[in-house]
Enzyme design. Structure first.
Site, PDB file in Angstrom:
ATOM      1  N   ASP A  34       0.841  -1.202   0.000  1.00  0.00           N
ATOM      2  CA  ASP A  34       0.000   0.000   0.000  1.00  0.00           C
ATOM      3  C   ASP A  34       0.870   1.243   0.000  1.00  0.00           C
ATOM      4  O   ASP A  34       1.792   1.380   0.816  1.00  0.00           O
ATOM      5  CB  ASP A  34      -0.905   0.026   1.230  1.00  0.00           C
ATOM      6  N   TYR A  39       2.846  10.001   0.268  1.00  0.00           N
ATOM      7  CA  TYR A  39       3.981   9.436   1.002  1.00  0.00           C
ATOM      8  C   TYR A  39       5.300   9.839   0.340  1.00  0.00           C
ATOM      9  O   TYR A  39       5.728   9.241  -0.648  1.00  0.00           O
ATOM     10  CB  TYR A  39       3.870   7.921   1.080  1.00  0.00           C
ATOM     11  N   LYS A  66      -3.614   5.862  -3.725  1.00  0.00           N
ATOM     12  CA  LYS A  66      -4.706   6.725  -3.279  1.00  0.00           C
ATOM     13  C   LYS A  66      -4.856   7.948  -4.165  1.00  0.00           C
ATOM     14  O   LYS A  66      -3.937   8.332  -4.891  1.00  0.00           O
ATOM     15  CB  LYS A  66      -4.462   7.123  -1.820  1.00  0.00           C
ATOM     16  N   LEU A 222       2.735   0.641  19.888  1.00  0.00           N
ATOM     17  CA  LEU A 222       2.567  -0.792  20.126  1.00  0.00           C
ATOM     18  C   LEU A 222       3.641  -1.634  19.444  1.00  0.00           C
ATOM     19  O   LEU A 222       3.599  -2.852  19.525  1.00  0.00           O
ATOM     20  CB  LEU A 222       1.186  -1.244  19.636  1.00  0.00           C
TER      21      LEU A 222
END
Length: 324
Positions: A34, A39, A66, A222
């Site tokens: 992706d 980006y 996108k 995380l």
């Protein structure tokens, strides 16, 4: 593999390291990548396209990119802009109109070295990104942007279409208005944030819309120990104390069951039947190796039960999730 990192998100990455990351992911069996024009302002797409051109001669890769931002050339591009460091010499500009969608897809295909896009996602619609301008951008998308995406799919230039967003409200709104094959939702169905669980995930099952979970580490908090790392991020910024405490509580229960926190974070979203894929961002061969180890780790059901009993997660077994 999420490819924002090889677009220099937060830190510069060399062309060589970007290529080696994609190659390592490919060697490990990863076939879905992706990216987005945003980006690195084209840098991620260019690097992904170059790497896949070298290693994917049979065009087996599934690539999502996108639309919603056009890239305007600028002079001078050093330093950090919009979270990307030393990115390409372009400035992103929001535009969800049909003509902009068509231009964006043409430019993405050129950077990716592909003649079609597998999954095309409308990027960052919604009030979280646009505030008061959100209604105007939504009107543009519904009036001409979405019809343009549908036309591209009908012509075979795009295989599937959907959204790539960080909030659930716009997903629910658009699911009631238009047909979406896919939603890529970042950060809203994780160990720390399950706000998509009550309404969006059941609606995706009802509609047959596949959910891709981005940001399973919630921007990094995380992905590492909360005890030893000081520069933690949650949703792209420094985490509030409540989030730090919650992450530490989750990590303690993971430790009690001998499961690394990042492994639990990566695997948790896959427990829901609406979720088709999880896409952590990767930079470097080491991160690819770590991800594969986390995916292969045997996680006891007792961990999910303990997290549920501690009121830290709200699902334990996929079968427990029912349509309304």
């Amino acid at each position: 593999m999420g490819c924002a990192g090889i677009g220099n998100l937060y830190a510069p990455v060399s062309d060589c390291e970007a290529h080696d990351t994609v190659a390592a992911a490919w060697q490990a069996g990863i076939r879905y990548f992706d990216t987005a024009p945003h980006y690195g302002f084209g840098l991620s797409e260019c690097r992904l396209g170059a790497a896949l051109a070298a290693i994917d001669s049979k065009r087996e890769a599934i690539v999502s990119t996108k639309v919603g931002r056009l890239l305007d050339p600028i002079e001078g591009c050093g330093g950090e802009r919009h979270g990307f460091v030393d990115a390409a010499a372009f400035e992103p500009r929001f535009d969800y109109r049909g003509d902009a969608i068509l231009r964006s897809v043409e430019e993405s295909c050129a950077r990716l070295r592909r003649d079609r896009i597998d999954i095309l996602l409308a990027h960052d619609l919604g009030a979280l990104t646009h505030g008061a301008a959100g209604d105007r951008h939504l009107r543009d998308f519904l009036d001409s942007g979405y019809p343009a995406m549908r036309a591209l799919r009908d012509q075979g230039a795009v295989r599937a279409l959907g959204l790539g967003v960080n909030e659930t409200a716009i997903c629910l709104d658009l699911l009631a208005r238009v047909e979406l094959d896919v939603i890529l939702l970042a950060g809203r169905f994780t160990l720390l944030d399950q706000s998509a669980l009550d309404r969006l995930l059941p609606r995706c099952l009802e509609k047959g819309t596949r959910l891709i979970v981005g940001g399973p580490y919630n921007s990094g908090i995380l992905a590492q120990s909360t005890r030893t790392v000081r520069d933690l991020r949650y949703d792209y910024r420094a985490p509030p104390e409540t989030i730090l405490l919650r992450a530490a509580a989750i990590e303690q229960i993971c430790d009690d069951h001998h499961v690394p926190l990042p492994a639990a974070a990566l695997r948790f979203p896959l427990r829901h039947p609406a979720v088709a894929s999880v896409i952590p961002g990767l930079v470097g061969e080491k991160q690819v190796e770590e991800m594969m180890e986390r995916l292969a780790l045997l996680i006891p059901d007792a961990l999910w039960t303990a997290l549920h009993e501690a009121d830290l997660v709200r699902i334990t077994e996929p079968e427990a999730v029912a349509l309304p």
